[in-house]
Design a protein around this motif. Sequence first.
Motif, PDB file in Angstrom:
ATOM      1  N   ARG A 163       0.815  -1.216   0.000  1.00 17.67           N
ATOM      2  CA  ARG A 163       0.000   0.000   0.000  1.00 17.67           C
ATOM      3  C   ARG A 163       0.848   1.265   0.000  1.00 17.67           C
ATOM      4  O   ARG A 163       0.317   2.373   0.096  1.00 17.67           O
ATOM      5  CB  ARG A 163      -0.925   0.033   1.217  1.00 17.67           C
ATOM      6  CG  ARG A 163      -1.933  -1.092   1.298  1.00 17.67           C
ATOM      7  CD  ARG A 163      -2.929  -1.035   0.151  1.00 17.67           C
ATOM      8  NE  ARG A 163      -2.678  -2.095  -0.836  1.00 17.67           N
ATOM      9  CZ  ARG A 163      -3.355  -2.278  -1.931  1.00 17.67           C
ATOM     10  NH1 ARG A 163      -4.340  -1.452  -2.240  1.00 17.67           N
ATOM     11  NH2 ARG A 163      -3.045  -3.232  -2.767  1.00 17.67           N
ATOM     12  N   GLY A 164       2.159   1.131  -0.065  1.00 18.83           N
ATOM     13  CA  GLY A 164       3.036   2.292  -0.100  1.00 18.83           C
ATOM     14  C   GLY A 164       3.248   2.946   1.254  1.00 18.83           C
ATOM     15  O   GLY A 164       3.559   4.139   1.329  1.00 18.83           O
ATOM     16  N   GLU A 402      -7.825   1.270   1.354  1.00 17.53           N
ATOM     17  CA  GLU A 402      -7.834   2.179   0.217  1.00 17.53           C
ATOM     18  C   GLU A 402      -9.074   3.074   0.233  1.00 17.53           C
ATOM     19  O   GLU A 402      -9.012   4.256  -0.097  1.00 17.53           O
ATOM     20  CB  GLU A 402      -7.791   1.388  -1.091  1.00 17.53           C
ATOM     21  CG  GLU A 402      -6.430   0.792  -1.400  1.00 17.53           C
ATOM     22  CD  GLU A 402      -5.361   1.847  -1.547  1.00 17.53           C
ATOM     23  OE1 GLU A 402      -5.589   2.832  -2.282  1.00 17.53           O
ATOM     24  OE2 GLU A 402      -4.302   1.718  -0.908  1.00 17.53           O
ATOM     25  N   GLY A 406      -6.266   5.332   1.760  1.00 16.19           N
ATOM     26  CA  GLY A 406      -5.246   5.250   0.725  1.00 16.19           C
ATOM     27  C   GLY A 406      -5.485   6.115  -0.496  1.00 16.19           C
ATOM     28  O   GLY A 406      -4.602   6.861  -0.926  1.00 16.19           O
ATOM     29  N   ARG A 407      -6.667   6.045  -1.094  1.00 17.65           N
ATOM     30  CA  ARG A 407      -6.934   6.775  -2.334  1.00 17.65           C
ATOM     31  C   ARG A 407      -6.828   8.278  -2.133  1.00 17.65           C
ATOM     32  O   ARG A 407      -6.211   8.984  -2.947  1.00 17.65           O
ATOM     33  CB  ARG A 407      -8.330   6.412  -2.860  1.00 17.65           C
ATOM     34  CG  ARG A 407      -8.457   4.980  -3.343  1.00 17.65           C
ATOM     35  CD  ARG A 407      -9.884   4.674  -3.736  1.00 17.65           C
ATOM     36  NE  ARG A 407     -10.056   3.269  -4.092  1.00 17.65           N
ATOM     37  CZ  ARG A 407     -11.230   2.690  -4.315  1.00 17.65           C
ATOM     38  NH1 ARG A 407     -12.343   3.411  -4.237  1.00 17.65           N
ATOM     39  NH2 ARG A 407     -11.311   1.407  -4.608  1.00 17.65           N
ATOM     40  N   ARG A 410      -3.198   9.333  -1.533  1.00 16.15           N
ATOM     41  CA  ARG A 410      -2.420   9.309  -2.764  1.00 16.15           C
ATOM     42  C   ARG A 410      -2.770  10.515  -3.650  1.00 16.15           C
ATOM     43  O   ARG A 410      -1.910  11.104  -4.294  1.00 16.15           O
ATOM     44  CB  ARG A 410      -2.663   8.003  -3.522  1.00 16.15           C
ATOM     45  CG  ARG A 410      -1.603   6.951  -3.253  1.00 16.15           C
ATOM     46  CD  ARG A 410      -1.904   5.658  -3.979  1.00 16.15           C
ATOM     47  NE  ARG A 410      -2.643   4.753  -3.130  1.00 16.15           N
ATOM     48  CZ  ARG A 410      -2.090   4.009  -2.190  1.00 16.15           C
ATOM     49  NH1 ARG A 410      -0.799   4.081  -1.975  1.00 16.15           N
ATOM     50  NH2 ARG A 410      -2.807   3.188  -1.448  1.00 16.15           N
ATOM     51  N   LEU A 415       1.014   9.754  -0.135  1.00 12.88           N
ATOM     52  CA  LEU A 415       1.478   8.385  -0.337  1.00 12.88           C
ATOM     53  C   LEU A 415       1.903   8.219  -1.786  1.00 12.88           C
ATOM     54  O   LEU A 415       1.332   8.851  -2.684  1.00 12.88           O
ATOM     55  CB  LEU A 415       0.368   7.367  -0.025  1.00 12.88           C
ATOM     56  CG  LEU A 415       0.046   7.065   1.440  1.00 12.88           C
ATOM     57  CD1 LEU A 415      -1.066   6.027   1.514  1.00 12.88           C
ATOM     58  CD2 LEU A 415       1.264   6.585   2.191  1.00 12.88           C
ATOM     59  N   GLY A 416       2.885   7.342  -1.993  1.00 18.69           N
ATOM     60  CA  GLY A 416       3.308   7.056  -3.347  1.00 18.69           C
ATOM     61  C   GLY A 416       2.353   6.082  -4.022  1.00 18.69           C
ATOM     62  O   GLY A 416       1.336   5.681  -3.462  1.00 18.69           O
ATOM     63  N   ALA A 417       2.695   5.708  -5.236  1.00 21.82           N
ATOM     64  CA  ALA A 417       1.874   4.744  -5.974  1.00 21.82           C
ATOM     65  C   ALA A 417       1.949   3.383  -5.307  1.00 21.82           C
ATOM     66  O   ALA A 417       2.870   3.081  -4.556  1.00 21.82           O
ATOM     67  CB  ALA A 417       2.349   4.648  -7.425  1.00 21.82           C
ATOM     68  N   LEU A 418       0.947   2.562  -5.587  1.00 25.41           N
ATOM     69  CA  LEU A 418       0.947   1.203  -5.061  1.00 25.41           C
ATOM     70  C   LEU A 418       2.167   0.455  -5.563  1.00 25.41           C
ATOM     71  O   LEU A 418       2.571   0.593  -6.711  1.00 25.41           O
ATOM     72  CB  LEU A 418      -0.325   0.456  -5.490  1.00 25.41           C
ATOM     73  CG  LEU A 418      -1.643   0.970  -4.910  1.00 25.41           C
ATOM     74  CD1 LEU A 418      -2.780   0.138  -5.456  1.00 25.41           C
ATOM     75  CD2 LEU A 418      -1.618   0.906  -3.401  1.00 25.41           C
TER      76      LEU A 418
END
Length: 432
Positions: A163-164, A402, A406-407, A410, A415-418
């Motif tokens: 999940r980064g 997510e 998460g979404r 990001r 957060l970085g990409a998955l």
Amino acid sequence: MTPAQLSVVFFLQLAVIIVACRGVGWLAKRYLGQPQVVGEMIAGVILGPSLLGLLAPDIQGLLFPKESKGVLFVGAQFGVGLYMFLVGLGFRGDHFKSNAVSAAAVSLSGMAAPFLLAVLITPWLMSHGLFNEALTLPQTTLFMGACIAITAFPMLARIIHERGLSGTPLGTLSLSAGAIDDAGAWTVLAIVLATFGDGPMVAVKAIGGGLAFAIFMLTLGPRLLAPLGRKAEREGKVSQTTLGIVLILFLLSAWAMDAAGIHAVFGGFLLGCVIPRGVLATELRKQLEPFAVVVLLPMFFTYSGLHTQLTLVDNIGLVLVTLGILAASILAKGGACWAAARLTGQDNATAMGIGALMNARGLMELIIINIGLQKGIIGPALFSMLVVMAIVTTLMASPLFELVYGRKARARGQLGALNEQDSDFAEVREAR
């Protein structure tokens, strides 16, 4: 079966196990967006009596005769212990210290709520004959509380990587809380085993031995292992001699925790935590990771799957019990961890993300219920229900995380990409 016959069966078993786990794991990752290991959990159930044994009992009996399960059990314990050693190699002590208060609050809340809920639902479970009749209500309540409270610590590590979240405060807070959480659950299990007939010294030995080992490893371990780290830095690699020493230390650590009555996984994890970072930790992971996750760990999932009989949940009453256990487990664990994170200063989205991650049970749930089945605490029906709970709560962890955190994180660039790398071991590679 003779040793020669066991050997023949074992090699065929292992080939089938690897094919099934790699195949189902790939499908889970490709089409469900789940870590490889989730598919491996499902593959273990497929190889057991719930599917293969139901559709082709003769083939299932030929592949996994009763006499061979002892060999499979030993390989499974070795695999899960070595995997936890690899998890420990990536654990960041500095982040643990900086999040100690929040981690303790999240962990304690994530244990207290499930145990309170266990007080409410255990009499209902006992009325269905799901526990050993020789056990008292306090004994069954403690065991059920431990089952609901447990966190899938190895699975948590993999999800955090994918999940980064590697190296982030949220990721390390969740890992820290999971470590405390599982240690508490194992202590409770030791108490249950002591009161079940093994005597009070079992609990004394487990608690005292576990604390003594942890204190020794965390205080003297880094100093004693420092020469190995310096040697690896000078040579720029890990020699076979160094690898041999580390494996001996791993086996002794696993033995110490098993002998104390905790579990081999904690010996491996603590050793991994104190291994010097740098060339030594990096090279150990490179050398041990492929064999541990491709060959050894699937043996554990298969061993668990061989004891999972979903066909025992064969009436509406037991289906309702299964759904009740699942709902109670999700609400108690996830809700309590969310509330504790909020009370310790986390914003709502972060707290919900922590609750989603801590709700996964996966591998550790399988370990604890296997012990319960082996010791005669629970029967095959409750074992199968708890396997369902372990799989469902683990399946929902990543998508739920997510959704609640998460979404949006990001999208904000927090957060970085998955991480889409085809890596089977998801602990932090950048953590050093």
